[in-house]
Scaffold this active site. Structure first.
Site, PDB file in Angstrom:
ATOM      1  N   SER A  88       0.842  -1.396  -0.154  1.00 28.01           N
ATOM      2  CA  SER A  88       0.030  -0.039   0.169  1.00 28.01           C
ATOM      3  C   SER A  88       0.920   1.277  -0.046  1.00 28.01           C
ATOM      4  O   SER A  88       0.368   2.400  -0.042  1.00 28.01           O
ATOM      5  CB  SER A  88      -0.866   0.118   1.122  1.00 28.01           C
ATOM      6  OG  SER A  88      -1.860  -1.059   1.071  1.00 28.01           O
ATOM      7  N   PRO A  94       1.861   5.277   4.476  1.00 27.10           N
ATOM      8  CA  PRO A  94       3.227   4.937   4.683  1.00 27.10           C
ATOM      9  C   PRO A  94       3.319   3.476   5.389  1.00 27.10           C
ATOM     10  O   PRO A  94       2.286   2.951   6.094  1.00 27.10           O
ATOM     11  CB  PRO A  94       3.747   5.912   5.923  1.00 27.10           C
ATOM     12  CG  PRO A  94       2.357   6.412   6.326  1.00 27.10           C
ATOM     13  CD  PRO A  94       1.291   6.369   5.379  1.00 27.10           C
ATOM     14  N   ASP A  95       4.377   2.719   5.541  1.00 23.63           N
ATOM     15  CA  ASP A  95       4.633   1.389   6.220  1.00 23.63           C
ATOM     16  C   ASP A  95       4.957   1.876   7.635  1.00 23.63           C
ATOM     17  O   ASP A  95       4.702   3.070   8.115  1.00 23.63           O
ATOM     18  CB  ASP A  95       5.313   0.565   5.609  1.00 23.63           C
ATOM     19  CG  ASP A  95       6.836   1.315   5.550  1.00 23.63           C
ATOM     20  OD1 ASP A  95       7.187   2.042   6.249  1.00 23.63           O
ATOM     21  OD2 ASP A  95       7.942   0.561   4.985  1.00 23.63           O
ATOM     22  N   PHE A  96       5.241   0.715   8.521  1.00 22.44           N
ATOM     23  CA  PHE A  96       5.327   1.049   9.777  1.00 22.44           C
ATOM     24  C   PHE A  96       6.860   1.346  10.209  1.00 22.44           C
ATOM     25  O   PHE A  96       7.150   1.985  11.129  1.00 22.44           O
ATOM     26  CB  PHE A  96       4.633  -0.145  10.765  1.00 22.44           C
ATOM     27  CG  PHE A  96       3.174   0.190  10.781  1.00 22.44           C
ATOM     28  CD1 PHE A  96       2.516   0.845  11.713  1.00 22.44           C
ATOM     29  CD2 PHE A  96       2.310  -0.633   9.657  1.00 22.44           C
ATOM     30  CE1 PHE A  96       1.034   0.948  11.853  1.00 22.44           C
ATOM     31  CE2 PHE A  96       1.042  -0.218   9.633  1.00 22.44           C
ATOM     32  CZ  PHE A  96       0.406   0.279  10.612  1.00 22.44           C
ATOM     33  N   ARG A  97       7.527   0.550   9.733  1.00 20.35           N
ATOM     34  CA  ARG A  97       9.083   0.406  10.118  1.00 20.35           C
ATOM     35  C   ARG A  97      10.279   0.939   9.390  1.00 20.35           C
ATOM     36  O   ARG A  97      11.333   0.730   9.870  1.00 20.35           O
ATOM     37  CB  ARG A  97       9.342  -1.098  10.507  1.00 20.35           C
ATOM     38  CG  ARG A  97       8.456  -1.662  11.870  1.00 20.35           C
ATOM     39  CD  ARG A  97       8.483  -3.046  12.118  1.00 20.35           C
ATOM     40  NE  ARG A  97       7.666  -3.393  13.219  1.00 20.35           N
ATOM     41  CZ  ARG A  97       6.299  -3.710  13.199  1.00 20.35           C
ATOM     42  NH1 ARG A  97       5.647  -3.578  12.127  1.00 20.35           N
ATOM     43  NH2 ARG A  97       5.723  -3.909  14.492  1.00 20.35           N
ATOM     44  N   ASN A 168      -3.070  -5.332   6.691  1.00 22.35           N
ATOM     45  CA  ASN A 168      -3.323  -4.002   6.645  1.00 22.35           C
ATOM     46  C   ASN A 168      -4.910  -3.489   6.971  1.00 22.35           C
ATOM     47  O   ASN A 168      -5.774  -4.367   6.844  1.00 22.35           O
ATOM     48  CB  ASN A 168      -3.318  -3.608   5.091  1.00 22.35           C
ATOM     49  CG  ASN A 168      -1.656  -3.747   4.444  1.00 22.35           C
ATOM     50  OD1 ASN A 168      -0.974  -3.814   5.566  1.00 22.35           O
ATOM     51  ND2 ASN A 168      -1.517  -3.848   3.339  1.00 22.35           N
ATOM     52  N   ASP A 170      -6.473  -0.743   5.664  1.00 21.35           N
ATOM     53  CA  ASP A 170      -6.672   0.401   4.967  1.00 21.35           C
ATOM     54  C   ASP A 170      -8.002  -0.007   4.050  1.00 21.35           C
ATOM     55  O   ASP A 170      -8.496   0.720   2.953  1.00 21.35           O
ATOM     56  CB  ASP A 170      -5.605   0.663   3.915  1.00 21.35           C
ATOM     57  CG  ASP A 170      -4.983  -0.399   3.302  1.00 21.35           C
ATOM     58  OD1 ASP A 170      -5.637  -1.279   2.869  1.00 21.35           O
ATOM     59  OD2 ASP A 170      -3.575  -0.282   3.272  1.00 21.35           O
ATOM     60  N   HIS A 187      -5.612  -7.938  11.242  1.00 24.26           N
ATOM     61  CA  HIS A 187      -5.641  -7.124  12.294  1.00 24.26           C
ATOM     62  C   HIS A 187      -7.217  -6.023  12.117  1.00 24.26           C
ATOM     63  O   HIS A 187      -6.940  -4.962  12.514  1.00 24.26           O
ATOM     64  CB  HIS A 187      -4.258  -6.179  12.053  1.00 24.26           C
ATOM     65  CG  HIS A 187      -2.879  -7.076  12.253  1.00 24.26           C
ATOM     66  ND1 HIS A 187      -1.770  -6.687  11.808  1.00 24.26           N
ATOM     67  CD2 HIS A 187      -2.993  -8.256  12.698  1.00 24.26           C
ATOM     68  CE1 HIS A 187      -1.115  -7.590  12.368  1.00 24.26           C
ATOM     69  NE2 HIS A 187      -1.631  -8.703  12.598  1.00 24.26           N
ATOM     70  N   CYS A 221     -23.184   5.028  25.782  1.00 20.50           N
ATOM     71  CA  CYS A 221     -23.189   4.873  27.346  1.00 20.50           C
ATOM     72  C   CYS A 221     -21.807   5.618  27.894  1.00 20.50           C
ATOM     73  O   CYS A 221     -21.543   5.571  28.810  1.00 20.50           O
ATOM     74  CB  CYS A 221     -22.440   3.194  27.469  1.00 20.50           C
ATOM     75  SG  CYS A 221     -20.999   2.919  26.684  1.00 20.50           S
TER      76      CYS A 221
END
Length: 349
Positions: A88, A94-97, A168, A170, A187, A221
């Protein structure tokens, strides 16, 4: 070492476990030397099961051409794809790492105790604002699927895709038209949400409207509403485990796309396919490669750099380019490009 065959283990006067006259300690030393590729006697040693289980390579060549030939010969009828953020990134997400450009390297403005706190359920319960500020930037609807997504759709179109497992959130697989039944969002995803206390369900449109007002979605609630993405400290969806149990034993080709293979239990999926199933990694760098001692001993992880590799292939580079080259090699290049043009035309009209 329980359950592991070392090398031609026999009983003798020297003890209950010996290898061609050596002691059990020496047997273990020699086995480790062979598996780790160290020492002078490694060429003389190999795992007992090597010849019994894998007398020949699953692929004619351990490269892209070998994978292409395998598919063309009709041997891949139940393909599983595993994807991470790398499919993606060309969409602008952006990627994570990745150092410097990855998401975790660019969260300073949120003043977090640590980068991963933004996806930690315990932190969210006390301070959800950073997550929703980030969610507004990454929210589905702002990005379009990439050639990698459409390659996976092409596999589905040709009735070759058994399942697509994605890390992902997204939802670009859905936008690309991949069917709900073909997707396992390990996830979670943004397509709906629930109150973290009473579990009342809320629609994506309702959550999005609140987020884009720069407000925190709040349930009747009084507790917070969170999109159904999996945070650290939460269980993965039941569908992940159900499909994991049923799918991987049927898989005859595993394609791993754009993931660092460091987050468990997703990363361990690569070891759930059968011993005769080829595994193709398309990624910017090698990932999931057998390196830890427990992996070496058990045969876990990709064996790309192992002298005993007989089925694993790595294509290193941009995921979109890798998918395009694979499609081209299979004679599907024009069809993939037509899919991309068609979707681009739909967006512009």
């Amino acid at each position: 070492f329980k359950g592991t065959s070392f090398v031609e283990v026999t009983s003798s006067a020297e003890g209950p476990c010996s290898v061609k006259g050596t002691s059990s300690v020496e047997a273990i030393r020699q086995y480790l030397a062979a598996k780790l590729g160290i020492g002078s006697r490694t060429k003389d040693l190999k795992h007992v099961d090597d010849d019994q289980k894998h007398p020949y390579r699953v692929l004619t060549t351990l490269d892209f051409d070998g994978i292409i030939e395998y598919i063309k010969e009709g041997k891949a009828k139940n393909i599983i794809t595993m994807a991470g953020a790398g499919i993606s990134t060309s969409a602008g997400i952006p990627d994570f790492r990745t150092p410097g450009t990855g998401l975790y390297d660019n969260l300073q403005k949120y003043e977090l105790p640590n980068p991963t706190a933004i996806f930690d359920i315990r932190f969210f319960e006390h301070n959800p604002k950073p997550f929703y500020t980030l969610a507004k930037e990454l929210y589905p609807g702002k990005f379009e699927p990439t050639p990698s997504h459409y390659f996976i759709k092409l596999l589905e179109k040709k009735s070759l895709l058994l399942r697509h497992f994605t890390q992902n959130i997204d939802t670009l697989e859905r936008v690309a038209g991949i069917g709900d039944d073909s997707i396992v969002e390990a996830h979670g995803a943004f397509h709906k949400g629930h109150c973290i206390k009473c579990r009342k369900e809320y629609s994506q449109d309702w959550i999005k409207e609140i987020i884009f007002k720069d407000e925190v979605p709040t349930c009747e609630c009084g507790s917070f509403v969170k999109p159904d993405i999996v945070f650290f400290g939460e269980n993965l969806p039941e569908r992940f485990f159900t499909c994991m149990q049923s799918d991987f034993k049927k898989c005859d080709l595993l394609i791993i796309l754009g993931t660092s293979l460091v987050v468990q239990p997703f990363a361990s999926l690569i070891d759930r396919v059968g011993p005769d199933c080829p595994r193709l990694l398309i990624n910017m760098e090698k990932a999931g490669v057998s390196s830890r001692l427990d992996q070496v001993l058990s045969g876990a992880g990709l064996q790309i750099d192992s002298p005993g590799n007989y089925r694993d292939v790595a294509w290193l580079g941009d995921c979109d380019q890798g998918c395009r080259e694979l499609a081209e090699g299979l004679g599907w290049g024009e069809e993939l490009e037509e899919m991309l043009k068609e979707k681009k035309g739909e967006r512009e009209s």
